[in-house]
Design a protein around this motif. Structure first.
Motif, PDB file in Angstrom:
ATOM      1  N   ARG A 144      -4.768  11.383  -5.441  1.00 26.08           N
ATOM      2  CA  ARG A 144      -5.486  10.641  -4.739  1.00 26.08           C
ATOM      3  C   ARG A 144      -5.294  11.113  -3.317  1.00 26.08           C
ATOM      4  O   ARG A 144      -6.105  11.026  -2.311  1.00 26.08           O
ATOM      5  CB  ARG A 144      -5.534   9.250  -4.953  1.00 26.08           C
ATOM      6  N   TYR A 145      -3.950  11.678  -2.958  1.00 25.48           N
ATOM      7  CA  TYR A 145      -3.420  11.534  -1.711  1.00 25.48           C
ATOM      8  C   TYR A 145      -2.926  13.260  -1.474  1.00 25.48           C
ATOM      9  O   TYR A 145      -1.608  13.025  -1.507  1.00 25.48           O
ATOM     10  CB  TYR A 145      -2.318  10.590  -1.153  1.00 25.48           C
ATOM     11  N   PRO A 146      -3.654  13.995  -1.610  1.00 27.31           N
ATOM     12  CA  PRO A 146      -3.112  15.497  -1.465  1.00 27.31           C
ATOM     13  C   PRO A 146      -2.394  15.511   0.074  1.00 27.31           C
ATOM     14  O   PRO A 146      -1.695  16.662   0.185  1.00 27.31           O
ATOM     15  CB  PRO A 146      -4.292  16.215  -1.652  1.00 27.31           C
ATOM     16  N   ARG A 170      12.028   4.214   5.422  1.00 24.85           N
ATOM     17  CA  ARG A 170      12.539   4.793   6.522  1.00 24.85           C
ATOM     18  C   ARG A 170      11.291   5.396   7.358  1.00 24.85           C
ATOM     19  O   ARG A 170      10.299   6.007   6.796  1.00 24.85           O
ATOM     20  CB  ARG A 170      13.542   5.914   6.197  1.00 24.85           C
ATOM     21  N   SER A 171      11.283   5.311   8.728  1.00 24.07           N
ATOM     22  CA  SER A 171      10.311   5.734   9.261  1.00 24.07           C
ATOM     23  C   SER A 171       9.589   6.927   9.022  1.00 24.07           C
ATOM     24  O   SER A 171       8.687   7.438   9.322  1.00 24.07           O
ATOM     25  CB  SER A 171      10.576   5.553  10.901  1.00 24.07           C
ATOM     26  N   ASP A 172      10.679   8.001   8.916  1.00 19.97           N
ATOM     27  CA  ASP A 172      10.398   9.300   9.032  1.00 19.97           C
ATOM     28  C   ASP A 172      10.327   9.838   7.518  1.00 19.97           C
ATOM     29  O   ASP A 172      10.083  11.075   7.260  1.00 19.97           O
ATOM     30  CB  ASP A 172      11.435  10.405   9.486  1.00 19.97           C
ATOM     31  N   PHE A 173      10.248   8.987   6.647  1.00 21.15           N
ATOM     32  CA  PHE A 173       9.898   9.243   4.994  1.00 21.15           C
ATOM     33  C   PHE A 173       8.694   9.716   4.902  1.00 21.15           C
ATOM     34  O   PHE A 173       7.629   9.213   5.357  1.00 21.15           O
ATOM     35  CB  PHE A 173      10.209   7.946   4.075  1.00 21.15           C
ATOM     36  N   LEU A 174       8.376  10.957   4.189  1.00 23.59           N
ATOM     37  CA  LEU A 174       7.134  11.590   3.889  1.00 23.59           C
ATOM     38  C   LEU A 174       6.364  10.902   2.568  1.00 23.59           C
ATOM     39  O   LEU A 174       7.023  10.995   1.586  1.00 23.59           O
ATOM     40  CB  LEU A 174       7.320  12.989   3.869  1.00 23.59           C
ATOM     41  N   ILE A 175       5.391  10.059   2.732  1.00 24.00           N
ATOM     42  CA  ILE A 175       5.027   9.316   1.605  1.00 24.00           C
ATOM     43  C   ILE A 175       4.007  10.425   0.832  1.00 24.00           C
ATOM     44  O   ILE A 175       2.927  10.990   1.486  1.00 24.00           O
ATOM     45  CB  ILE A 175       3.816   8.104   1.939  1.00 24.00           C
ATOM     46  N   GLU A 176       4.338  10.987  -0.093  1.00 24.45           N
ATOM     47  CA  GLU A 176       4.022  12.183  -0.901  1.00 24.45           C
ATOM     48  C   GLU A 176       4.025  11.766  -2.373  1.00 24.45           C
ATOM     49  O   GLU A 176       4.800  11.319  -2.860  1.00 24.45           O
ATOM     50  CB  GLU A 176       4.793  13.502  -0.690  1.00 24.45           C
ATOM     51  N   THR A 177       2.722  12.018  -2.968  1.00 28.59           N
ATOM     52  CA  THR A 177       2.403  11.455  -4.403  1.00 28.59           C
ATOM     53  C   THR A 177       3.759  11.715  -5.288  1.00 28.59           C
ATOM     54  O   THR A 177       3.853  13.116  -5.425  1.00 28.59           O
ATOM     55  CB  THR A 177       0.975  11.997  -4.833  1.00 28.59           C
ATOM     56  N   LEU A 178       4.193  11.022  -6.180  1.00 31.22           N
ATOM     57  CA  LEU A 178       5.158  11.446  -7.018  1.00 31.22           C
ATOM     58  C   LEU A 178       4.470  12.258  -8.104  1.00 31.22           C
ATOM     59  O   LEU A 178       3.582  11.626  -8.577  1.00 31.22           O
ATOM     60  CB  LEU A 178       5.830  10.077  -7.538  1.00 31.22           C
ATOM     61  N   ASP A 214       0.739  -1.262  -0.081  1.00 31.89           N
ATOM     62  CA  ASP A 214       0.050  -0.099  -0.086  1.00 31.89           C
ATOM     63  C   ASP A 214       0.714   1.283  -0.014  1.00 31.89           C
ATOM     64  O   ASP A 214       0.320   2.489  -0.543  1.00 31.89           O
ATOM     65  CB  ASP A 214      -0.796  -0.068   1.180  1.00 31.89           C
ATOM     66  N   MET A 215       1.987   1.174   0.505  1.00 25.05           N
ATOM     67  CA  MET A 215       3.192   2.467   0.689  1.00 25.05           C
ATOM     68  C   MET A 215       3.208   2.586  -0.750  1.00 25.05           C
ATOM     69  O   MET A 215       3.201   4.134  -1.030  1.00 25.05           O
ATOM     70  CB  MET A 215       4.145   2.255   1.497  1.00 25.05           C
ATOM     71  N   LEU A 216       3.697   1.745  -1.528  1.00 24.35           N
ATOM     72  CA  LEU A 216       4.090   2.079  -2.921  1.00 24.35           C
ATOM     73  C   LEU A 216       2.833   2.309  -3.912  1.00 24.35           C
ATOM     74  O   LEU A 216       2.898   3.167  -4.585  1.00 24.35           O
ATOM     75  CB  LEU A 216       4.849   0.970  -3.542  1.00 24.35           C
ATOM     76  N   GLN A 217       1.876   1.993  -3.559  1.00 26.83           N
ATOM     77  CA  GLN A 217       0.584   2.197  -4.402  1.00 26.83           C
ATOM     78  C   GLN A 217       0.393   3.675  -4.063  1.00 26.83           C
ATOM     79  O   GLN A 217      -0.082   4.275  -4.875  1.00 26.83           O
ATOM     80  CB  GLN A 217      -0.547   1.277  -3.860  1.00 26.83           C
ATOM     81  N   ARG A 218       0.211   4.287  -2.934  1.00 29.74           N
ATOM     82  CA  ARG A 218       0.070   5.550  -2.372  1.00 29.74           C
ATOM     83  C   ARG A 218       0.954   6.366  -3.021  1.00 29.74           C
ATOM     84  O   ARG A 218       0.846   7.607  -3.746  1.00 29.74           O
ATOM     85  CB  ARG A 218       0.091   5.717  -0.763  1.00 29.74           C
ATOM     86  N   LEU A 219       2.325   6.065  -2.924  1.00 26.37           N
ATOM     87  CA  LEU A 219       3.467   6.849  -3.532  1.00 26.37           C
ATOM     88  C   LEU A 219       3.226   7.012  -4.940  1.00 26.37           C
ATOM     89  O   LEU A 219       3.445   8.140  -5.596  1.00 26.37           O
ATOM     90  CB  LEU A 219       4.819   6.271  -3.103  1.00 26.37           C
ATOM     91  N   THR A 220       2.757   6.069  -5.948  1.00 25.10           N
ATOM     92  CA  THR A 220       2.764   5.920  -7.282  1.00 25.10           C
ATOM     93  C   THR A 220       1.218   6.556  -7.760  1.00 25.10           C
ATOM     94  O   THR A 220       0.892   6.220  -8.881  1.00 25.10           O
ATOM     95  CB  THR A 220       3.351   4.773  -7.864  1.00 25.10           C
ATOM     96  N   ASN A 221       0.393   6.783  -6.660  1.00 22.89           N
ATOM     97  CA  ASN A 221      -1.068   7.163  -6.927  1.00 22.89           C
ATOM     98  C   ASN A 221      -1.549   6.148  -7.851  1.00 22.89           C
ATOM     99  O   ASN A 221      -2.501   6.364  -8.872  1.00 22.89           O
ATOM    100  CB  ASN A 221      -0.836   8.538  -7.884  1.00 22.89           C
ATOM    101  N   HIS A 222      -1.455   4.770  -7.377  1.00 20.12           N
ATOM    102  CA  HIS A 222      -2.145   3.719  -7.874  1.00 20.12           C
ATOM    103  C   HIS A 222      -1.684   3.298  -9.310  1.00 20.12           C
ATOM    104  O   HIS A 222      -2.123   2.332  -9.797  1.00 20.12           O
ATOM    105  CB  HIS A 222      -3.556   3.746  -7.880  1.00 20.12           C
ATOM    106  N   VAL A 223      -0.490   3.944  -9.891  1.00 19.72           N
ATOM    107  CA  VAL A 223      -0.188   3.429 -10.894  1.00 19.72           C
ATOM    108  C   VAL A 223       0.568   2.043 -10.815  1.00 19.72           C
ATOM    109  O   VAL A 223       0.182   1.296 -11.718  1.00 19.72           O
ATOM    110  CB  VAL A 223       1.177   4.321 -11.489  1.00 19.72           C
ATOM    111  N   LEU A 224       1.007   1.815  -9.779  1.00 20.00           N
ATOM    112  CA  LEU A 224       1.521   0.338  -9.419  1.00 20.00           C
ATOM    113  C   LEU A 224       0.515   0.042  -8.088  1.00 20.00           C
ATOM    114  O   LEU A 224       0.660   0.576  -7.124  1.00 20.00           O
ATOM    115  CB  LEU A 224       3.006   0.581  -8.730  1.00 20.00           C
TER     116      LEU A 224
END
Length: 316
Positions: A294-296, A275-283, A236-246
């Motif tokens: 999807r994740y502003p 990394r725990s402090d990595f900010l998951i922000e849409t690429l 789910d972290m990669l899905q969120r990061l890639t805006n569901h492209v993956l």
């Protein structure tokens, strides 16, 4: 009743990554975009190390229940040590999964800033060699995972080393899974339909039938890797990061046919985390007019992890 598949996840070879990184990245990314899963052979992990890990995993779970429960950490969210049978439940499920497991985490140096939320490992007294073998397997899977992340970065149009800092000292976990034999009328399934929380998962042990993914058309497809190959899936972290492209694909482990229910099933997933402090922000590369963000609102990896662990009952 199981669905009859007409498609299968295509096998890939990590040897191709060394010969033609761009072509391998395209194949891996294509498999992820289509299925959320990939099958990767020739990963380079020493078969003797894997064999030792299997033997030690079985030896650990063969111990009496009271011995295993002595390594359970109440309130620890299952992050380290033993999690007893019937503890974890898939999000929105009615019945608990039919499994028990052991978690090995990253070994951090004294004074590391992440030690306030990444617990020290717990190690059983027996079987002998457990600690050394599992740490070696952890490191091997971590290394393969970084190679796969480099290919994912290429596929997304990022620098091949884009994920290096994002996963440095990440809260990755090696899970040793035991699905005990079950009766013919056992309630529930070995692992209910779910998605993984993390960035990517690398799984050893899917040769034993049971793992299925939910395809885009609503059918369940069995995942059948060649002997010794890794099954790799998007979390789910990669899905969120890639805006569901993956996509992070729903999957499950179903109960075997009645004639196989007296046989235990073992597997070893490695949940590779940011990394725990990595900010998951849409690429930005994954945002378009046809695929708006999807994740502003970004979230740190650790906050996201805690949110999800509460949903599956490992953190109260």
């Amino acid at each position: 009743m199981l669905d009859t598949p007409t498609l299968a996840v295509p096998p890939l070879s990590l040897d191709d990554e060394a010969r033609d990184p761009a072509a391998f990245a395209a194949d891996l990314g294509g498999s992820f975009e289509r299925f959320g899963f990939a099958i990767v052979s020739d990963h380079g992990i020493d078969p003797a190390l894997v064999d030792r890990a299997w033997a030690l995993t079985k030896a650990y779970f063969d111990q009496p229940e009271e011995v295993k429960r002595s390594y359970h950490i109440p309130g620890g969210g299952g992050a380290r040590g033993h999690t007893p049978f019937g503890t974890e439940i898939a999000k929105d499920a009615k019945l608990h999964d039919l499994k028990e497991f052991w978690h090995v985490g990253r070994e951090l140096a004294p004074g590391h800033p992440f030690r306030d939320h990444m617990a020290d490992n717990v190690w059983p007294e027996k079987p002998e060699g457990f600690r050394e073998t599992m740490l070696a397997l952890y490191d091997a899977l971590d290394g393969v995972g970084r190679r796969l992340l480099s290919a994912i970065a290429r596929h997304l149009g990022l620098a091949p080393d884009w994920f290096d800092d994002a996963v440095r000292d990440g809260n990755s976990v090696l899970r040793l899974l035991h699905y005990p034999p079950i009766g013919p009328d056992a309630p529930g399934v070995r692992a209910g339909a779910h998605e993984d929380i993390n960035l990517i998962t690398l799984l050893l042990g899917a040769e034993e039938a049971g793992l299925e993914l939910l395809d885009k058309d609503g059918r369940w497809l069995p995942v059948k890797p060649p002997e010794g190959a890794l099954v790799v899936n998007v979390g789910d972290m990669l899905q969120r990061l890639t805006n569901h492209v993956l996509p992070s694909t729903t999957h499950r482990v179903v109960n075997p046919p009645v004639e196989r229910r007296g046989v235990a099933r073992y597997s070893m997933p490695f949940f590779l985390h940011l990394r725990s402090d990595f900010l998951i922000e849409t690429l930005p590369e994954t945002v378009s007019a046809d695929n708006p963000d999807r994740y502003p609102d970004p979230i740190t990896a650790n906050d996201y992890l805690m949110q999800r662990l509460r949903e599956i009952g490992l953190v109260k």
